[in-house]
Design a protein around this motif. Sequence first.
Motif, PDB file in Angstrom:
ATOM      1  N   GLY A 100      65.872  24.635  19.988  1.00 58.66           N
ATOM      2  CA  GLY A 100      65.289  23.638  20.883  1.00 58.66           C
ATOM      3  C   GLY A 100      65.207  24.067  22.331  1.00 58.66           C
ATOM      4  N   ARG A 101      65.835  25.152  22.700  1.00 59.86           N
ATOM      5  CA  ARG A 101      65.744  25.605  24.094  1.00 59.86           C
ATOM      6  C   ARG A 101      64.441  26.382  24.286  1.00 59.86           C
ATOM      7  N   PRO A 102      63.788  26.177  25.421  1.00 57.27           N
ATOM      8  CA  PRO A 102      62.545  26.905  25.679  1.00 57.27           C
ATOM      9  C   PRO A 102      62.803  28.413  25.781  1.00 57.27           C
ATOM     10  N   LYS A 134      72.453  28.590  17.844  1.00 55.74           N
ATOM     11  CA  LYS A 134      72.981  27.602  18.789  1.00 55.74           C
ATOM     12  C   LYS A 134      71.934  27.218  19.843  1.00 55.74           C
ATOM     13  N   PHE A 135      70.898  28.039  19.971  1.00 60.53           N
ATOM     14  CA  PHE A 135      69.884  27.822  21.003  1.00 60.53           C
ATOM     15  C   PHE A 135      68.640  27.116  20.471  1.00 60.53           C
ATOM     16  N   PHE A 165      63.402  30.402  23.281  1.00 64.51           N
ATOM     17  CA  PHE A 165      64.200  30.881  22.155  1.00 64.51           C
ATOM     18  C   PHE A 165      63.517  30.656  20.803  1.00 64.51           C
ATOM     19  N   GLU A 166      62.281  30.178  20.803  1.00 69.71           N
ATOM     20  CA  GLU A 166      61.621  29.810  19.556  1.00 69.71           C
ATOM     21  C   GLU A 166      61.546  30.989  18.586  1.00 69.71           C
ATOM     22  N   HIS A 202      69.735  33.930  31.092  1.00 65.73           N
ATOM     23  CA  HIS A 202      69.742  32.605  30.455  1.00 65.73           C
ATOM     24  C   HIS A 202      71.170  32.163  30.125  1.00 65.73           C
ATOM     25  N   ALA A 203      71.291  30.868  29.906  1.00 66.51           N
ATOM     26  CA  ALA A 203      72.601  30.316  29.531  1.00 66.51           C
ATOM     27  C   ALA A 203      72.968  30.848  28.141  1.00 66.51           C
ATOM     28  N   GLY A 204      74.168  31.307  28.007  1.00 61.85           N
ATOM     29  CA  GLY A 204      74.619  31.848  26.724  1.00 61.85           C
ATOM     30  C   GLY A 204      74.389  33.334  26.585  1.00 61.85           C
TER      31      GLY A 204
END
Length: 159
Positions: free
Chosen positions: A55-57, A52-53, A59-60, A101-103
């Motif tokens: 594209g978030r910085p 779900k993450f 989390f690659e 972080h979010a999530g």
Amino acid sequence: MWWLAVLVAIVAAVGAYATWTVTRVERLHRRARTAEAALLTKLDDRAETVLKFVGRPGFEEAVALALSVVAVPAETRRQRELREYAENDLTRALRELDPGHAGAEDLEAANRRVALARQIHTDFVRDAVASRSLPVAVMLRLHHRLPRPQYWDIEDPLH
């Protein structure tokens, strides 16, 4: 004539004990297989939570590892080993994420579910493996008929 009644009682008792033991051993093996399926489901759910993450910085690495986890089935011994390595790498990558972080709550909940499923699976495998060494199980050669349950060598995501 009384000896015949005693002999029938002994044979009946031994037969009942053997039947009970075989049923118990088979039930423990079935529970271990069911617990493994549940563990795999929770591991897949955790990987989907990580996906779900995308594209978030930051989390690659975790997303790439989650993709590798989802891509590897656990059907053969080699696939199972690869899956264990991928799961361990994903667990380490998730530990390195910023806890604010979010999530974070979603990932923490997924990790708790994985840890619980892992513990349940480990307990059932331990019991099933121990049941294989019961004298009646050895005498009836149940260890040849039933595949030996395997532990999952994955890190505890909560530590």
